[in-house]
Design a protein around this motif. Structure first.
Motif, PDB file in Angstrom:
ATOM      1  N   MET A   1       3.180  35.604  -7.504  1.00 33.19           N
ATOM      2  CA  MET A   1       2.741  36.839  -8.311  1.00 33.19           C
ATOM      3  C   MET A   1       1.382  36.353  -9.264  1.00 33.19           C
ATOM      4  O   MET A   1       1.522  34.995  -9.630  1.00 33.19           O
ATOM      5  CB  MET A   1       3.506  37.169  -9.348  1.00 33.19           C
ATOM      6  CG  MET A   1       4.678  38.043  -8.685  1.00 33.19           C
ATOM      7  SD  MET A   1       4.268  40.167  -8.026  1.00 33.19           S
ATOM      8  CE  MET A   1       3.682  40.780  -9.018  1.00 33.19           C
ATOM      9  N   PRO A   2       0.593  37.193  -8.994  1.00 38.67           N
ATOM     10  CA  PRO A   2      -1.596  36.770  -9.998  1.00 38.67           C
ATOM     11  C   PRO A   2      -0.434  36.751 -11.470  1.00 38.67           C
ATOM     12  O   PRO A   2       0.088  37.694 -12.092  1.00 38.67           O
ATOM     13  CB  PRO A   2      -1.657  37.402  -9.789  1.00 38.67           C
ATOM     14  CG  PRO A   2      -1.069  38.845  -9.281  1.00 38.67           C
ATOM     15  CD  PRO A   2      -0.027  38.283  -8.914  1.00 38.67           C
ATOM     16  N   THR A   3      -1.298  35.927 -11.838  1.00 32.43           N
ATOM     17  CA  THR A   3      -0.999  36.143 -13.876  1.00 32.43           C
ATOM     18  C   THR A   3      -2.233  36.354 -14.522  1.00 32.43           C
ATOM     19  O   THR A   3      -1.955  36.780 -15.104  1.00 32.43           O
ATOM     20  CB  THR A   3      -1.236  34.183 -14.139  1.00 32.43           C
ATOM     21  OG1 THR A   3      -2.451  33.912 -13.375  1.00 32.43           O
ATOM     22  CG2 THR A   3       0.141  34.121 -13.171  1.00 32.43           C
ATOM     23  N   SER A   4      -3.093  36.814 -13.638  1.00 30.35           N
ATOM     24  CA  SER A   4      -4.853  37.507 -13.910  1.00 30.35           C
ATOM     25  C   SER A   4      -5.277  39.199 -12.806  1.00 30.35           C
ATOM     26  O   SER A   4      -4.900  38.257 -11.791  1.00 30.35           O
ATOM     27  CB  SER A   4      -5.851  36.115 -14.456  1.00 30.35           C
ATOM     28  OG  SER A   4      -6.912  37.125 -15.043  1.00 30.35           O
ATOM     29  N   PRO A   5      -5.480  39.768 -13.522  1.00 33.55           N
ATOM     30  CA  PRO A   5      -5.861  40.382 -12.235  1.00 33.55           C
ATOM     31  C   PRO A   5      -7.789  39.822 -11.615  1.00 33.55           C
ATOM     32  O   PRO A   5      -7.319  40.347 -10.574  1.00 33.55           O
ATOM     33  CB  PRO A   5      -6.160  41.508 -13.766  1.00 33.55           C
ATOM     34  CG  PRO A   5      -5.747  41.588 -13.871  1.00 33.55           C
ATOM     35  CD  PRO A   5      -5.769  40.055 -14.774  1.00 33.55           C
ATOM     36  N   GLN A   7      -7.612  36.928 -10.074  1.00 33.85           N
ATOM     37  CA  GLN A   7      -7.115  36.397  -8.867  1.00 33.85           C
ATOM     38  C   GLN A   7      -6.613  37.435  -8.222  1.00 33.85           C
ATOM     39  O   GLN A   7      -6.699  37.323  -6.937  1.00 33.85           O
ATOM     40  CB  GLN A   7      -5.761  35.714  -9.743  1.00 33.85           C
ATOM     41  CG  GLN A   7      -5.204  34.830 -10.703  1.00 33.85           C
ATOM     42  CD  GLN A   7      -3.881  34.213 -10.702  1.00 33.85           C
ATOM     43  OE1 GLN A   7      -3.043  35.090 -11.198  1.00 33.85           O
ATOM     44  NE2 GLN A   7      -4.427  32.517 -10.997  1.00 33.85           N
ATOM     45  N   ILE A   8      -7.325  38.823  -8.054  1.00 32.54           N
ATOM     46  CA  ILE A   8      -6.909  39.837  -6.931  1.00 32.54           C
ATOM     47  C   ILE A   8      -8.091  39.792  -7.205  1.00 32.54           C
ATOM     48  O   ILE A   8      -9.216  40.366  -7.385  1.00 32.54           O
ATOM     49  CB  ILE A   8      -6.445  40.722  -7.314  1.00 32.54           C
ATOM     50  CG1 ILE A   8      -4.668  40.500  -8.091  1.00 32.54           C
ATOM     51  CG2 ILE A   8      -5.809  42.083  -6.778  1.00 32.54           C
ATOM     52  CD1 ILE A   8      -3.960  41.390  -8.856  1.00 32.54           C
ATOM     53  N   PRO A   9      -9.245  39.431  -5.192  1.00 34.12           N
ATOM     54  CA  PRO A   9     -10.327  40.406  -4.711  1.00 34.12           C
ATOM     55  C   PRO A   9     -10.315  41.734  -5.363  1.00 34.12           C
ATOM     56  O   PRO A   9     -11.375  41.762  -5.187  1.00 34.12           O
ATOM     57  CB  PRO A   9     -10.025  39.378  -3.335  1.00 34.12           C
ATOM     58  CG  PRO A   9      -8.823  38.563  -3.866  1.00 34.12           C
ATOM     59  CD  PRO A   9      -7.969  39.439  -4.241  1.00 34.12           C
ATOM     60  N   ASP A  10      -9.488  42.619  -4.292  1.00 31.41           N
ATOM     61  CA  ASP A  10      -9.636  43.742  -4.890  1.00 31.41           C
ATOM     62  C   ASP A  10     -10.638  43.994  -6.527  1.00 31.41           C
ATOM     63  O   ASP A  10     -11.153  44.521  -6.400  1.00 31.41           O
ATOM     64  CB  ASP A  10      -8.891  45.223  -4.646  1.00 31.41           C
ATOM     65  CG  ASP A  10      -8.665  45.315  -2.868  1.00 31.41           C
ATOM     66  OD1 ASP A  10     -10.064  43.901  -2.141  1.00 31.41           O
ATOM     67  OD2 ASP A  10      -8.014  45.378  -2.934  1.00 31.41           O
ATOM     68  N   PHE A  11      -9.429  43.728  -7.198  1.00 29.97           N
ATOM     69  CA  PHE A  11      -9.878  43.501  -8.755  1.00 29.97           C
ATOM     70  C   PHE A  11     -11.510  43.340  -8.998  1.00 29.97           C
ATOM     71  O   PHE A  11     -12.605  44.200  -9.707  1.00 29.97           O
ATOM     72  CB  PHE A  11      -8.757  43.086  -9.489  1.00 29.97           C
ATOM     73  CG  PHE A  11      -9.268  43.813 -10.969  1.00 29.97           C
ATOM     74  CD1 PHE A  11      -8.870  44.923 -11.899  1.00 29.97           C
ATOM     75  CD2 PHE A  11      -9.911  42.938 -11.982  1.00 29.97           C
ATOM     76  CE1 PHE A  11      -9.341  44.790 -12.886  1.00 29.97           C
ATOM     77  CE2 PHE A  11     -10.149  43.710 -13.509  1.00 29.97           C
ATOM     78  CZ  PHE A  11      -9.996  43.897 -14.284  1.00 29.97           C
ATOM     79  N   ASN A 138      -3.728  50.673  -8.975  1.00 32.90           N
ATOM     80  CA  ASN A 138      -3.157  50.815  -7.755  1.00 32.90           C
ATOM     81  C   ASN A 138      -3.619  49.646  -7.237  1.00 32.90           C
ATOM     82  O   ASN A 138      -3.249  48.992  -6.099  1.00 32.90           O
ATOM     83  CB  ASN A 138      -4.451  51.707  -6.882  1.00 32.90           C
ATOM     84  CG  ASN A 138      -3.352  52.932  -6.983  1.00 32.90           C
ATOM     85  OD1 ASN A 138      -4.279  54.030  -7.423  1.00 32.90           O
ATOM     86  ND2 ASN A 138      -1.824  53.915  -7.258  1.00 32.90           N
ATOM     87  N   ILE A 139      -4.046  48.621  -7.720  1.00 31.89           N
ATOM     88  CA  ILE A 139      -4.996  47.118  -7.336  1.00 31.89           C
ATOM     89  C   ILE A 139      -4.011  45.935  -7.767  1.00 31.89           C
ATOM     90  O   ILE A 139      -4.310  45.165  -7.952  1.00 31.89           O
ATOM     91  CB  ILE A 139      -6.696  46.971  -7.147  1.00 31.89           C
ATOM     92  CG1 ILE A 139      -7.499  47.550  -8.414  1.00 31.89           C
ATOM     93  CG2 ILE A 139      -6.663  47.892  -5.616  1.00 31.89           C
ATOM     94  CD1 ILE A 139      -8.516  47.382  -7.607  1.00 31.89           C
ATOM     95  N   VAL A 140      -4.050  46.363  -9.118  1.00 29.69           N
ATOM     96  CA  VAL A 140      -2.874  45.280 -10.019  1.00 29.69           C
ATOM     97  C   VAL A 140      -1.549  45.350 -10.291  1.00 29.69           C
ATOM     98  O   VAL A 140      -0.850  46.997 -10.404  1.00 29.69           O
ATOM     99  CB  VAL A 140      -3.527  44.760 -11.636  1.00 29.69           C
ATOM    100  CG1 VAL A 140      -5.315  44.680 -11.196  1.00 29.69           C
ATOM    101  CG2 VAL A 140      -3.892  46.287 -11.900  1.00 29.69           C
ATOM    102  N   PRO A 141      -0.268  44.730 -10.823  1.00 27.02           N
ATOM    103  CA  PRO A 141       0.789  44.596 -10.738  1.00 27.02           C
ATOM    104  C   PRO A 141       0.712  45.892 -12.093  1.00 27.02           C
ATOM    105  O   PRO A 141       0.005  46.060 -13.082  1.00 27.02           O
ATOM    106  CB  PRO A 141       0.890  43.586 -10.529  1.00 27.02           C
ATOM    107  CG  PRO A 141       0.883  42.854  -9.878  1.00 27.02           C
ATOM    108  CD  PRO A 141      -1.220  43.251 -10.026  1.00 27.02           C
ATOM    109  N   PRO A 142       1.857  46.548 -12.828  1.00 27.99           N
ATOM    110  CA  PRO A 142       1.450  46.811 -13.321  1.00 27.99           C
ATOM    111  C   PRO A 142       1.793  46.242 -14.819  1.00 27.99           C
ATOM    112  O   PRO A 142       1.456  46.292 -15.967  1.00 27.99           O
ATOM    113  CB  PRO A 142       3.477  47.762 -13.571  1.00 27.99           C
ATOM    114  CG  PRO A 142       3.667  48.582 -12.468  1.00 27.99           C
ATOM    115  CD  PRO A 142       2.711  46.937 -11.306  1.00 27.99           C
ATOM    116  N   LYS A 147      -3.974  43.740 -19.230  1.00 27.44           N
ATOM    117  CA  LYS A 147      -4.798  42.293 -19.569  1.00 27.44           C
ATOM    118  C   LYS A 147      -6.585  43.198 -18.109  1.00 27.44           C
ATOM    119  O   LYS A 147      -7.386  43.228 -18.194  1.00 27.44           O
ATOM    120  CB  LYS A 147      -4.761  41.474 -18.407  1.00 27.44           C
ATOM    121  CG  LYS A 147      -3.560  40.416 -19.278  1.00 27.44           C
ATOM    122  CD  LYS A 147      -3.359  39.413 -18.609  1.00 27.44           C
ATOM    123  CE  LYS A 147      -2.423  38.155 -19.618  1.00 27.44           C
ATOM    124  NZ  LYS A 147      -2.083  37.381 -19.174  1.00 27.44           N
ATOM    125  N   ALA A 148      -6.108  44.398 -17.089  1.00 30.30           N
ATOM    126  CA  ALA A 148      -6.873  44.891 -16.385  1.00 30.30           C
ATOM    127  C   ALA A 148      -7.865  45.678 -16.579  1.00 30.30           C
ATOM    128  O   ALA A 148      -8.839  45.835 -16.823  1.00 30.30           O
ATOM    129  CB  ALA A 148      -6.198  45.683 -15.512  1.00 30.30           C
TER     130      ALA A 148
END
Length: 426
Positions: A1-5, A7-11, A138-142, A147-148
């Protein structure tokens, strides 16, 4: 699981697209306001109070399409692919920026033309808001959503710092340049959203008719006092206490700093807001979030009073930066609570209601400021509005005790249950 948004390419793509779009918009807004005020004074021979009223009317003509189209925009974000809705709305706004550049270059500006293009700009933005706001959950975990939201606020606020300053300096070099820059930046935002994965909203429940589905968003907020209190707190505080509409008056005729100073004043609140958002992105709030939101609104009102009474440009910039910091705390808490207290199937429509409240506070706030300035003068209007915002914070703490009692960002059980239900296979 990512610890920061991040780290998610879409974000990351979403973040950059938001930054470029807001950078373009804020550069446009500051120049449109200045052109309206300057055209009224120079070409129409209006007095300071009469030209200040024109700034109020500018807010009104931007609010009318927002009020009419907000239910449609929210329904659209909950009915169609959200990324595509955001790109189409940004494309319309890009055409508005291009047109403003052309008419400025041709030196054929009139007040009716500026008001018309400002209204079209409002039409585009009303569709951008709900669709973009509904993408992030929809692109980051709840668990990463607060943080997002903070990182997204950094994109907004940093662009709000650079946009007005960039627009003011480009306008000083060449009047059409801010609009050419806005056109290119919005094109970049459209391209950045393209690789983001498709965001299809879940199927709508309830009444199948589109009009009834639009009304359901308003009904959902009205039935939930927590959401109603959080959204209307921002609506009335900024509606009465916002000083932004009067900044062209202060820049031209009170502090005498021209468009360059106006750009700095428009960017100063965003500097304070960006610093606070940066802190929350890495150290998010966890406890007593509701009472902190209420105190931040009271501080916003007190700082607005201080700005209205200041006659020193540097002191005014410092006060505006503090004002932005207080506003960011309120926005961060309110945005997190609204998003986490709303099920995904309703996020577009609830975001549209929240966006309408924000737009009403901004655009109708400009109208209120213009009318108050015509009666009390610009300084009196700002001071009175700040005092009213303090009163709103106190009143809402008792009218909506649910806000005082909000300790954390944890969503209520019914929203968690709906989220689990949506995850079940068909």
């Amino acid at each position: 699981m990512p610890t920061s948004p991040l780290q998610i390419p879409d974000f990351r793509l979403y973040w950059l697209a938001r930054f470029f779009a807001v950078l373009a918009t804020m550069g446009m807004v500051v120049i449109i306001g200045y052109q309206v005020y300057d055209t009224a004074r120079a070409d129409y021979g209006m007095s300071i109070r009469e030209a200040s009223l024109m700034l109020g009317l500018l807010g009104a003509v931007q609010f009318v399409p927002l009020a009419l189209l907000t239910p449609v925009a929210g329904w659209t974000a909950d009915r169609f692919e959200r990324r595509t809705v955001a790109r189409c709305a940004n494309a319309v706004d890009m055409l508005v920026a291009l047109t403003l550049g052309l008419v400025t270059y041709a030196d054929i500006l009139t007040l009716p033309l500026l008001f018309t293009l400002a209204a079209l700009h409002g039409v585009a933005r009303v569709f951008v808001g709900p669709s973009m706001s509904a993408i992030a959950p929809n692109i980051v975990p709840p668990e990463l959503l607060p943080k997002a939201i903070a990182l997204s606020s950094i994109a907004w606020q940093s662009a709000s710092v650079a946009g007005p300053a960039l627009g003011g300096f480009l306008y000083a070099v060449g009047a059409p340049l801010p609009y050419w820059a806005a056109t290119g930046l919005m094109g970049c935002a459209i391209l950045l959203l393209t690789p983001v994965r498709r965001i299809m909203p879940p199927p709508m429940t309830g009444h199948p008719h589109p009009i009834r589905q639009m009304i359901e968003g308003l009904s959902y907020v009205r039935r939930r006092r927590f959401l109603l209190g959080a959204i209307t707190l921002d609506l009335f505080a900024v509606l009465l206490g916002g000083a932004t509409a009067m900044l062209p008056v202060f820049a031209r005729d009170i502090l005498h700093v021209g468009t360059e100073g106006l750009g700095l004043m428009r960017g100063a609140p965003a500097i304070g807001a960006a610093l606070v958002a940066g802190i929350f992105a890495f150290r998010p709030l966890h406890n007593n979030v509701g009472i902190k939101m209420l105190w931040s609104v009271a501080a916003f009102g007190a700082l607005t009073v201080a700005f209205g009474l200041s006659s020193n440009f540097l002191l005014s910039l410092f006060i505006l930066a503090l004002l932005g910091a207080a506003d960011m705390l309120s926005v961060y808490v309110r945005s997190s609570l609204v998003q986490l207290h709303t099920p995904d199937m309703m996020r577009g429509r609830v975001s549209a209601v929240s966006g309408l409240a924000i737009s009403a506070s901004n655009e109708l706030g400009e109208l209120q400021s213009g009318l108050a300035a015509a009666l009390l003068g610009p300084v009196g209007a700002v001071v009175a509005g700040g005092a009213a915002a303090i009163g709103i914070a106190g009143a809402w703490s008792y009218l909506f005790p649910e806000l005082r009692r909000a300790k954390t960002f944890d969503p209520p059980p019914e929203v968690l249950a709906q989220a689990v239900e949506q995850e079940k296979p068909a």
